[in-house]
Design an enzyme around this catalytic site. Structure first.
Site, PDB file in Angstrom:
ATOM      1  N   TYR A   1       0.911  -1.204   0.172  1.00 44.00           N
ATOM      2  CA  TYR A   1       0.068   0.165   0.176  1.00 44.00           C
ATOM      3  C   TYR A   1       0.885   1.217  -0.155  1.00 44.00           C
ATOM      4  CZ  TYR A   1      -4.437   2.289   0.702  1.00 44.00           C
ATOM      5  OH  TYR A   1      -6.017   3.072   0.573  1.00 44.00           O
TER       6      TYR A   1
ATOM      7  N   LYS B   1      -3.552   8.129   2.993  1.00 41.33           N
ATOM      8  CA  LYS B   1      -4.838   7.862   3.755  1.00 41.33           C
ATOM      9  C   LYS B   1      -4.533   8.299   5.447  1.00 41.33           C
ATOM     10  CE  LYS B   1      -7.818   5.763   1.126  1.00 41.33           C
ATOM     11  NZ  LYS B   1      -8.755   6.675   0.335  1.00 41.33           N
TER      12      LYS B   1
END
Ligand code: NAP
Length: 270
Positions: free
Chosen positions: A169, A176
């Site tokens: 990720y 995020k």
């Protein structure tokens, strides 16, 4: 023009938890998009829904909109384009006279440079783009929509738990983390106007954005087994229903919150 009641642009359930509410869902490309799932459940719960997307995929969004239970106007909105943000209230007012809810279902990070396990190589211009599209845009979208919103309004975004490091990720995780912090600052500043700002932290779902992540299967691996409730990575419904819950009047004193919709995965150590 829609004020608050059922019309040709949506509302199909006058007894639903979003009956009479006007909702903008930003970030719908295909019917696998989380935003599509949210728009569908919102209509089923009585909302009048507008959806948006940008660029070349806009025509795709217009075709996909026909698969919703009711008609949903499709607006053009690139969240990095100041002109698009400035004209958004006028575009919305062509269909409804205000907004009760805004859903931010938008993220982008260059999969070739920012994702897939080459974290230390991530180039700043690409990181800057990812942060602008995936985190800063929660603030810019909220600011653009403020003239349309009032007390009782609800803004909901989508995150992927940024409190830990995930395989693959990489820089999207940093984006995020920024999104999660951004939602708390927005909650602080918009609370006095009666507007709530919350996030849903969803488990892995096989959307186009997810499938573009090299190594996404490493994130998915074992999710179903570890989540106490199990997890179906093609079922948008649990995530969509939770977003709709936060848009509704059933969370009147909740803001700055991150609701995990992940089958309970986040709560289990191993
Ligand atoms: P998706 O279908 O690809 O939706 C992402 C949307 O963002 C697309 O409609 C995309 O448009 C749009 N977008 C990208 N750049 C934009 C820009 N500059 N301006 C306006 N829109 C832009 O994927 P998704 O998984 O449903 O993602 C929705 C949200 O859920 C994202 O915030 C994502 O991080 C989050 N989330 C996803 C998962 C998952 O496993 N899928 C889990 C947790 C959270 P184009 O398609 O035209 O680029």
């Amino acid at each position: 023009m829609v004020s608050t009641s059922s019309t040709d642009t949506g509302a199909i359930n006058p007894n639903g938890i979003l009956a009479g509410k006007r909702i903008l869902v930003a970030g719908v490309t295909l019917d696998t998009s989380i935003g599509f799932g949210v728009a569908k459940v919102a209509q089923e719960q009585g909302a009048t829904v507008l959806i948006s997307n940008f660029g070349r995929a806009l025509n795709l969004t217009k075709r996909i909109a026909n698969r919703l239970p009711a008609q949903a106007p499709v607006l053009e909105l690139d969240v990095t384009d100041e002109e698009h943000l400035a004209r958004l209230p006028d575009l919305v007012r062509e269909h409804v006279d205000g907004l009760d809810g805004v859903v931010h279902s938008i993220a982008y990070g260059n999969p070739e440079t920012l994702l897939g396990g080459q974290f230390l190589e991530g180039p700043w211009p690409d990181v800057a783009q990812a942060v602008q599209v995936s985190a800063y845009s929660l603030a810019s979208l909220s600011k653009a929509c403020l003239p349309l919103m009032g007390p009782g309004g609800s803004i909901v975004g989508l995150t992927f738990d940024a409190t830990v490091a995930w395989p693959a990720y990489d820089w999207m995780g940093i984006a995020k983390a920024g999104l999660e912090s951004c939602s708390r600052y927005l909650a602080r500043d918009l609370g006095p106007q009666g507007i709530r700002v919350n996030l849903v932290s969803a488990g892995p779902l096989r959307t186009i954005a997810a499938k573009a992540i090299p190594g996404f299967e490493d994130i998915e691996a074992g999710w179903t087994a570890r989540a106490p409730l199990g997890w179906d990575n093609v079922d948008l419904e649990p995530t969509a229903r939770s977003v709709v819950g936060l848009l509704s009047d059933f969370f009147p004193a909740t803001t700055g919150e991150i609701v995990h919709v992940d089958g309970g995965y986040h709560a289990i150590g191993a």
